[in-house]
Every structure is written in C-alpha cells, then in structure tokens.
Design a protein around this motif. Structure first.
Motif, PDB file in Angstrom:
ATOM      1  N   ARG A  21       0.774  -1.100  -0.091  1.00 53.71           N
ATOM      2  CA  ARG A  21      -0.218   0.070   0.108  1.00 53.71           C
ATOM      3  C   ARG A  21       0.913   1.392  -0.155  1.00 53.71           C
ATOM      4  O   ARG A  21       2.234   1.258   0.157  1.00 53.71           O
ATOM      5  CB  ARG A  21      -0.992  -0.043   1.116  1.00 53.71           C
ATOM      6  CG  ARG A  21      -1.807  -1.259   1.198  1.00 53.71           C
ATOM      7  CD  ARG A  21      -2.364  -1.470   2.728  1.00 53.71           C
ATOM      8  NE  ARG A  21      -2.981  -2.621   3.110  1.00 53.71           N
ATOM      9  CZ  ARG A  21      -4.192  -3.147   2.716  1.00 53.71           C
ATOM     10  NH1 ARG A  21      -5.215  -2.268   2.170  1.00 53.71           N
ATOM     11  NH2 ARG A  21      -4.808  -4.444   3.055  1.00 53.71           N
ATOM     12  N   ALA A  54       0.005   4.548   4.616  1.00 52.87           N
ATOM     13  CA  ALA A  54      -0.671   3.235   5.290  1.00 52.87           C
ATOM     14  C   ALA A  54      -0.062   2.659   6.550  1.00 52.87           C
ATOM     15  O   ALA A  54      -0.813   2.206   7.310  1.00 52.87           O
ATOM     16  CB  ALA A  54      -1.091   2.318   4.227  1.00 52.87           C
ATOM     17  N   ASP A 104       1.459  -6.751   3.082  1.00 52.59           N
ATOM     18  CA  ASP A 104       1.659  -5.763   4.171  1.00 52.59           C
ATOM     19  C   ASP A 104       2.822  -6.289   5.077  1.00 52.59           C
ATOM     20  O   ASP A 104       2.898  -6.273   6.170  1.00 52.59           O
ATOM     21  CB  ASP A 104       0.294  -5.923   4.989  1.00 52.59           C
ATOM     22  CG  ASP A 104      -0.970  -5.213   4.298  1.00 52.59           C
ATOM     23  OD1 ASP A 104      -0.569  -4.018   3.386  1.00 52.59           O
ATOM     24  OD2 ASP A 104      -2.005  -5.667   4.259  1.00 52.59           O
TER      25      ASP A 104
END
Length: 518
Positions: free
Chosen positions: A424, A428, A470
């Motif tokens: 992202r 983020a 992530d």
C-alpha cells in the motif's frame, strides 16, 4: 538486534555451562603433579595447532593445581591480520562465564552478612516485579541465580539489543509471561540473574560494578578485571571480537554488555582468572586468608535444577548458583562457558576433588576450541591419552549452530508469492506504534522505502524491504547480515495499519505493537 535475543540463547542454553559426560566413579582417578605437567605439554601443542589451522585467531589458557598457577600462556593474535600477540595479560570479554564470577561476589556478600541466598527480592528491591504476584512476593536471590524464577530465557535480551539500559530492562520484565511455574522449571536467563545480583548489592548502596571490584577483584589482585565495558576498552592489550566473513575471521562488531554486566559483562585475563580459580578450589581462602566463608561459597556449587540429558553426551546435568554441576567421565566438576555471537568464547572447568582447574578464553565465534581443549586436557591428566578428537567434534557443533536457522529464514523468504501483491502507499504504514514491553516504534517513509526505528530516543533504525502486501523484511542481526526477519502490519478499516508485529522481538509473544493516535 543480535541473535542472542532469541535463538542464540536457546541454542546455547545447553552449551554455555560445561558439558556433562557419562558418570563414572572418580575414586580411581588422580591428578599428580607429574600427570598435570605431562598433560600441559600436550595441551600447548593442541592450542598451537588450533591457531595454526585457523580455528580461532587467538586464545589464552590458565591452569591451577593444588593452589598453584602451573600454566599461563597466550596463543595467536589479538586481532586477525594484526601482529600483536595474545599473552597471559591480554584482556578478553568473557560473556556468560561472568555468571559464576558474580555468584562468587554474592557469596562474599552472604559471607559478610549483607544478604543471604534466601533473601527475598521484594525486600531488597521492592520495585522489581514479575508478571504474577505470588512469585514476585516469594522470589529470592537463590531463585534468580539458579534460573528457576519462571522468566523465559530470552527475557530482556531483545530490549538490550535495541538500546535499553539495565534499569529499564529490569522494570519491563514484569510484562513477560512466565515460561514455567515458579521454581518448577529451569530457564537460563541473563536478565534474571542480573536482577538477582543487582538486588543483592542494594543494601550496600553501591552499584554492582563497584561491589564486584570491592568484594572480589581488588582483594584477589585481579587488576585487569572489570564489570564495566569502559574499563575494558582502556586496555591496549585487549582481544577483539571476531566472526567469520567470507570464510575468514574478521573483527567487525563491538559488544557493550553493561546492561547485563553480572551475567555477561566481565572482562578479564587468564592471569587474573587463575586467582579466582584458586579461591574457588580453596573454599574461599586465598594466600592463607579466608576471604569468603566456605559455607557461603559452598552453596553456589550445590545442584539445584536438573537440566535433563545433555544433547552432546547424553549425561545428566544440574545447575547450582551461577555454576553448572557435573558428575562426568572424570568425576565431579564445576564449570561454565560463555559466548557472544558477535565473537567471544570462554570456558572454566574445575575438578574440586583434584584441586585442578582450567580457564580458556578465545576471541571468536563460532568455535568449539575451549571445550575441545578442556576435554582433551582432562583426558590427558586423568587417563594419559585423549579419547577422541574433541576439537574437531566441538568445532563442528558450533559451526553448525546457526546454519539451519539462517537457511530456514532465507528459504521462508527466498521466493515471492505468485502473484505478489504490491504494498500500500507508505502513508498506510507510517506512524507510531507502542506496547508496554518494547516501548515505541516509529515507521517512516524514506524515499520509496520504509524505515523502522526502535529503542530509547530511536536508538536503532532498520530499513524495511517489501516482501508481499503488508509484510516487509528487515536484516537486524549484525553478525548474521543475511538472515531476514519479518515485519508485518494489520490494516484497519480506515486503510491504515492498526498494528505492527516485529518478528525479531516476538520470541516471547510481545512483538506486536498498536498504533498510537497523536
């Protein structure tokens, strides 16, 4: 972060104390002056061979027999590639061999009536806490020096790695869940023993380092010995720490162990340590004077905690107070070893019934030279010949210690998922995160990359490389620069990370930090 914070302690928990061998009766085994002299000649040959074949850059050996120093010798160089030689006065960092020395210091305090081995920590240091109330109220100096408090073995090592000082590390141990019931399990803990030593010194009103000097180093004339790293670096004649780099020994990393000084922060020479060996073998007497009451010192050598079967020899092993207690091939022995994964090895082995002791210091890791030489020396003294090639076997054990862990980590992250998911936007992930144990972590954008900052005042910074969605990777170990470690985020409903989990700090389940809202 050094590997010692997690897998290093787990790997060495068995190897650090002297190795247990198959029990036999010691009654038939002697250690005459002639036997020791003959063994020393062959020990010197083995030590020279270990230097010649590159097993270590340098090492020093001291041997005591019947209250006499019968051997003090240095071999090799203080730093690989440099001409300065190791001698009997070269100062080494001795890592966890500090533990039995600290036990001797506390025995001196017990001898003086300052504390007892069963003094409660809650009385000596009321601010200290474990996770649970009952162990906190009952915990004693004896519990902490025998590693039976319930603290997981790695507790606090990870905080030291990211820059916290001793007081803050000891305060944060209260957030660590126990690995066993109180007094029910053995878990080798650097900061548990440190807490015991610091508490024992509290009634004096002096810091641990001053008490160690006052009660042991100065009375014995150990003029080159200290529990302060600042003192170590003042010595011109000191050994550098070495790790393997491209197959050769290299002095790359400095280790400042002040936070855990009682457990791993002593620096010394074989000349000084031989004086300590004499004290131990003479039941607290030195040069005709009883410096420490025998009853106080005897407690350190009593087996308190069983450690099960030794994975090397299969024999049974016990831990006393800062000492490993063995009933092995050559009878009763007391011992302990030490290691810094950034480049130090040490070993002490005493045969009290024979009044014989050996101390070996080396300036490299990984290496099994101290164990190999000590086992060979014992064979030579007690049976006139070496049973096996101990040096080769011990070098192989230490050389292979971290290989599987590194290979597993590399294999886990060697191949990107297919298809890989992009990260992202940096916004983020960027922000501040915290928990009670680790404290604050800051993730910030650095161009197209992220940087993770940890520790007091952002003492440590680690670049993060993207792996998948992530999850990012860091390489936090200076001595194992090719070993990756994951840093993972959980994204909340607002599209920003709500938590971060730092694998390198998650050995005790405390590596997850929540975002703090400013």
């Amino acid at each position: 972060m050094q590997l010692s914070a997690r897998s290093f302690v787990r790997c060495l928990a068995w190897l650090l104390p002297a190795v247990t061998l198959s029990p036999v009766s010691s009654s038939a085994q002697t250690a005459t002056a002639e036997q020791v002299t003959a063994a020393l000649a062959k020990l010197e040959q083995l030590a020279n061979a270990a230097i010649a074949d590159g097993s270590v850059p340098g090492l020093a050996i001291g041997v005591v027999h019947h209250d006499k120093v019968v051997f003090l010798r240095g071999f090799g160089t203080r730093e690989a590639g440099e001409p300065e030689k190791v001698d009997a006065d070269t100062v080494f960092q001795i890592a966890s061999m500090s533990k039995p020395i600290s036990a001797t210091v506390v025995a001196a305090l017990v001898s003086d009536g300052v504390v007892s081995w069963d003094s409660k920590i809650s009385d000596l240091d009321p601010a200290f806490r474990l996770a649970d109330a009952y162990p906190t109220s009952q915990l004693t100096v004896r519990d902490l020096f025998s590693h039976r408090s319930g603290l997981p073995g790695t507790s606090g090592d990870d905080l030291e790695d990211i820059g916290y000082d001793r007081a803050e590390i000891l305060r944060r141990l209260r957030f660590v869940s126990p690995s066993s019931s109180f007094r029910a399990g053995y878990s080798y803990s650097n900061f548990g023993l440190t807490a015991g030593a610091v508490a024992a010194a509290k009634p004096t009103g002096k810091p641990w380092e001053a008490i160690a000097e006052e009660k042991l180093y100065r009375p014995l004339g150990m003029t080159s010995t200290s529990s302060r790293h600042a003192d170590f670096v003042t010595h011109a004649n000191r050994a550098a720490l070495h790790v393997k780099a491209d197959g050769a020994w290299a002095a790359r990393v400095e280790r400042r162990p002040d936070a855990q000084a009682p457990a791993g922060g002593v620096s010394s020479t074989v000349r000084d340590l031989a004086k300590w060996l004499r004290l131990e073998l003479a039941n607290g007497s030195h040069d005709g004077k009883q410096l420490i009451a025998a009853a106080a010192l005897d407690q350190t050598h009593m087996p308190l905690m069983t450690r099960g079967k030794n994975p090397v020899s299969g024999g049974q092993s016990f831990y006393g107070l800062g000492w490993n207690v063995e009933f092995g091939r050559h009878g009763l022995s007391w011992g302990h070893a030490g290691a810094f994964s950034v480049g130090a090895r040490s070993l002490v082995t005493l045969f009290p019934e024979r009044r014989l002791g050996i101390v070996i210091l080396a300036n490299a890791f990984p290496t099994g030279v101290p164990e190999g030489l000590s086992d060979s020396f014992a064979d030579l003294v007690f049976q006139g010949k070496v049973d096996k090639d101990w040096l080769t076997d011990w070098n192989a054990i230490y050389a292979g210690m971290f290989g599987p862990a590194v290979a597993a980590a590399q294999a886990t992250y060697a191949t990107l998922p297919s298809p890989a998911t992009p990260a992202r936007p940096a916004t983020a992930y960027a922000g501040r995160y915290a928990n009670d144990f680790v404290g604050e972590a800051v993730v910030a954008a650095a161009g197209d990359d992220l940087v993770l900052t940890l520790g007091p005042d952002g003492a440590k910074s680690y670049p993060l490389s993207h792996f998948d969605r992530d999850m990012f990777l860091s390489f936090p170990s200076p001595e194992l620069p090719d070993m990756p470690s994951a840093v993972s985020f959980v994204i909340g409903a607002d599209g920003t990370a709500s938590t971060i989990t730092i694998e390198a700090l998650d050995g005790n389940g405390l590596g997850t930090l929540r975002r703090t809202r400013e």
